[in-house]
Motif scaffolding. Structure first.
Motif, PDB file in Angstrom:
ATOM      1  N   ALA A 211      16.563  61.751  47.590  1.00  0.00           N
ATOM      2  CA  ALA A 211      17.593  61.202  46.708  1.00  0.00           C
ATOM      3  C   ALA A 211      17.004  60.163  45.759  1.00  0.00           C
ATOM      4  CB  ALA A 211      18.714  60.590  47.545  1.00  0.00           C
TER       5      ALA A 211
ATOM      6  N   ALA B  88      14.951  61.977  43.090  1.00  0.00           N
ATOM      7  CA  ALA B  88      15.817  62.734  42.189  1.00  0.00           C
ATOM      8  C   ALA B  88      16.564  61.826  41.219  1.00  0.00           C
ATOM      9  CB  ALA B  88      16.808  63.568  42.993  1.00  0.00           C
ATOM     10  N   THR B  89      16.923  60.626  41.657  1.00  0.00           N
ATOM     11  CA  THR B  89      17.718  59.727  40.812  1.00  0.00           C
ATOM     12  C   THR B  89      16.864  58.710  40.056  1.00  0.00           C
ATOM     13  OG1 THR B  89      18.089  58.249  42.702  1.00  0.00           O
ATOM     14  CG2 THR B  89      19.758  59.934  42.262  1.00  0.00           C
ATOM     15  N   THR B  90      15.679  58.402  40.569  1.00  0.00           N
ATOM     16  CA  THR B  90      14.801  57.449  39.879  1.00  0.00           C
ATOM     17  C   THR B  90      13.442  58.111  39.629  1.00  0.00           C
ATOM     18  OG1 THR B  90      14.126  56.444  42.001  1.00  0.00           O
ATOM     19  CG2 THR B  90      15.976  55.438  40.844  1.00  0.00           C
TER      20      THR B  90
ATOM     21  N   SER C 156      16.683  67.555  45.103  1.00  0.00           N
ATOM     22  CA  SER C 156      17.358  66.405  45.697  1.00  0.00           C
ATOM     23  C   SER C 156      17.481  66.505  47.213  1.00  0.00           C
ATOM     24  CB  SER C 156      18.749  66.230  45.082  1.00  0.00           C
ATOM     25  OG  SER C 156      19.567  67.349  45.374  1.00  0.00           O
TER      26      SER C 156
END
Length: 443
Positions: free
Chosen positions: A403, A406-408, A69
């Motif tokens: 970010a 890491a999140t999508t 991330s």
């Protein structure tokens, strides 16, 4: 205000399409060739330093921080450092000339590279962050050098002058990533973490670039341009064309600065975000560092190799035309990167090549607009300030990229980047509308 023959030409040439054979064939000052040769040599060296660090920065941070991330953090840090350096190099260049500004910037980049190596050896995260900030000075200086190529160029040849300096970065830019593995092996034999090895190359390359400019960048292009402008007779421009291009009476200087800066900011944001996470995406799906380095080498080559064509397009068909091509090409790059199978190095390489070409179109067109717009007495300072904005946009792209992935997912990042690039098109439409309104008002 004193005005040189090149400044007078800038007021009379139709910069949206250069179709005047006299202006197009205008001879360059004799010192220009010597200046370009020095800049080309320095750019070859600095290109290797720039590309080597870009290739492994995210991977080194991932290993030291033990998280994906924050893998975009190194790019963000050296881009923030690049922003600070851009302002400093611009002010120093305005005060003491391009040679002093560029030499100082490359020297700082070399020191930052050494700091990254030391941080990796000591496994010291705070030192790594500080060193990456200083390392960013090399990136800023590599970009600032393009302005030096345009200082003495005639308005009808500015795109090509900038492109000559940029294309020189290709050789070093391609060589740097392909030396990632050998430099890693060399570093390991010296007890240095392999991923820090490319920063040894960066440090040496930036230092050599500084030495080349200190020895060979004579005369100083910006100082010589100011001297010639001051000694030229006062000439009142007659009947300038209402072209609507920044720098003509139809467009205030402020509008031209905003337009040129916006084009370069958007292209930098998209390019940095996608480029930063591509090696992380590849290694997460089983590809080696060598494969990631090869893809980045293709990308860096595409960032600079098309420069002669881009410069010709800028001079022949106009700044706005090439800016529109930038937006469309970046959208194609993001779409292809999203669609590429995880095991396809070839398709990722094509996508990253398109990413580099789109960035090149944006940089060349935006640089020409800024140079057209800003007078010599504050040119370097303004150019440095514009590059601060470009660097900040790159930092935002670097921070957000990790970010988002890491999140999508990586495809989400690349599609979003392509859509952001399309914001260039409304800017172009607005400028063309104002141009037509200005032309109608004068008639």
């Amino acid at each position: 205000m004193p005005c040189s023959e090149w400044q007078v030409a800038a007021l009379t040439v139709d910069k949206d399409r250069v179709d005047n054979p006299t202006l197009a064939a205008e001879a360059e000052p004799p010192e220009q060739k010597r200046i370009i040769r020095a800049l080309v040599l320095a750019q070859i060296l600095s290109g290797a330093g720039l590309a080597a660090g870009i290739t492994v920065g995210a991977l080194l941070a991932r290993d030291m921080l033990d998280t994906t991330s924050l893998a975009g953090l190194p790019t963000a840090l050296f881009t923030i450092g690049s922003a600070a350096a851009a302002a400093g190099v611009g002010r120093l260049s305005q005060r003491l000339g391009r040679r002093a500004g560029l030499t100082t910037g490359y020297t700082a980049g070399a020191l930052g590279s050494a700091g990254v190596v030391l941080a990796a050896v000591l496994d010291n995260i705070p030192l790594l962050f500080a060193a990456l900030l200083v390392y960013g000075a090399g990136t800023a200086t590599n970009l600032q050098a393009r302005y030096a190529g345009a200082d003495l160029a005639s308005p009808a040849r500015r795109g090509r002058a900038v492109s000559t300096v940029l294309v020189a970065t290709t050789l070093g830019g391609v060589l740097g990533p392909n030396l990632v593995s050998p430099m890693g092996h060399l570093a390991a034999t010296w007890g240095i973490p392999p991923l820090a090895g490319p920063f040894l190359l960066s440090g040496a390359a930036y230092l050599l670039a500084a030495l080349v400019l200190a020895a060979l960048l004579h005369p100083d292009p910006l100082r010589l341009a100011r001297e010639r402008a001051a000694s030229a007779p006062r000439i009142a421009p007659s009947a300038p064309r209402a072209t609507g291009e920044p720098g003509t009476p139809a467009h205030p200087q402020g509008g031209g600065i905003v337009l040129g800066a916006s084009i370069m900011v958007l292209t930098q944001l998209v390019m940095i975000a996608i480029m930063t996470m591509t090696p992380v995406h590849m290694t997460a799906h089983g590809h080696g560092v060598g494969a990631a380095g090869a893809v980045i080498a293709v990308h860096v080559a595409a960032m600079y190799l098309p420069s002669p064509l881009s410069g010709w397009l800028v001079d022949r068909y106009g700044r706005l035309f090439v800016a529109a091509l930038s937006a469309i090409t970046l959208l194609a790059a993001g779409t292809l990167a999203a669609a590429a199978p995880d095991n396809s190095v070839a398709l990722l390489a094509v996508a990253l090549a398109l990413l580099g070409i789109g960035w090149n179109f944006g940089l060349l067109s935006g640089t020409a607009i800024i140079t057209d717009t800003v007078p010599l007495e504050r040119r370097a300072t303004t150019q440095g300030a514009v590059d601060v904005g470009i660097a900040v946009a790159g930092a935002g792209g670097g921070i957000a990229s990790g970010a988002v992935v890491a999140t999508t997912s990586y495809p989400t990042l690349t599609i979003a980047g392509g859509l952001i690039a399309l914001a260039i098109l409304p800017l172009i439409t607005t400028t063309r509308t104002r141009r037509r309104a200005s032309s109608a008002g004068q008639h």
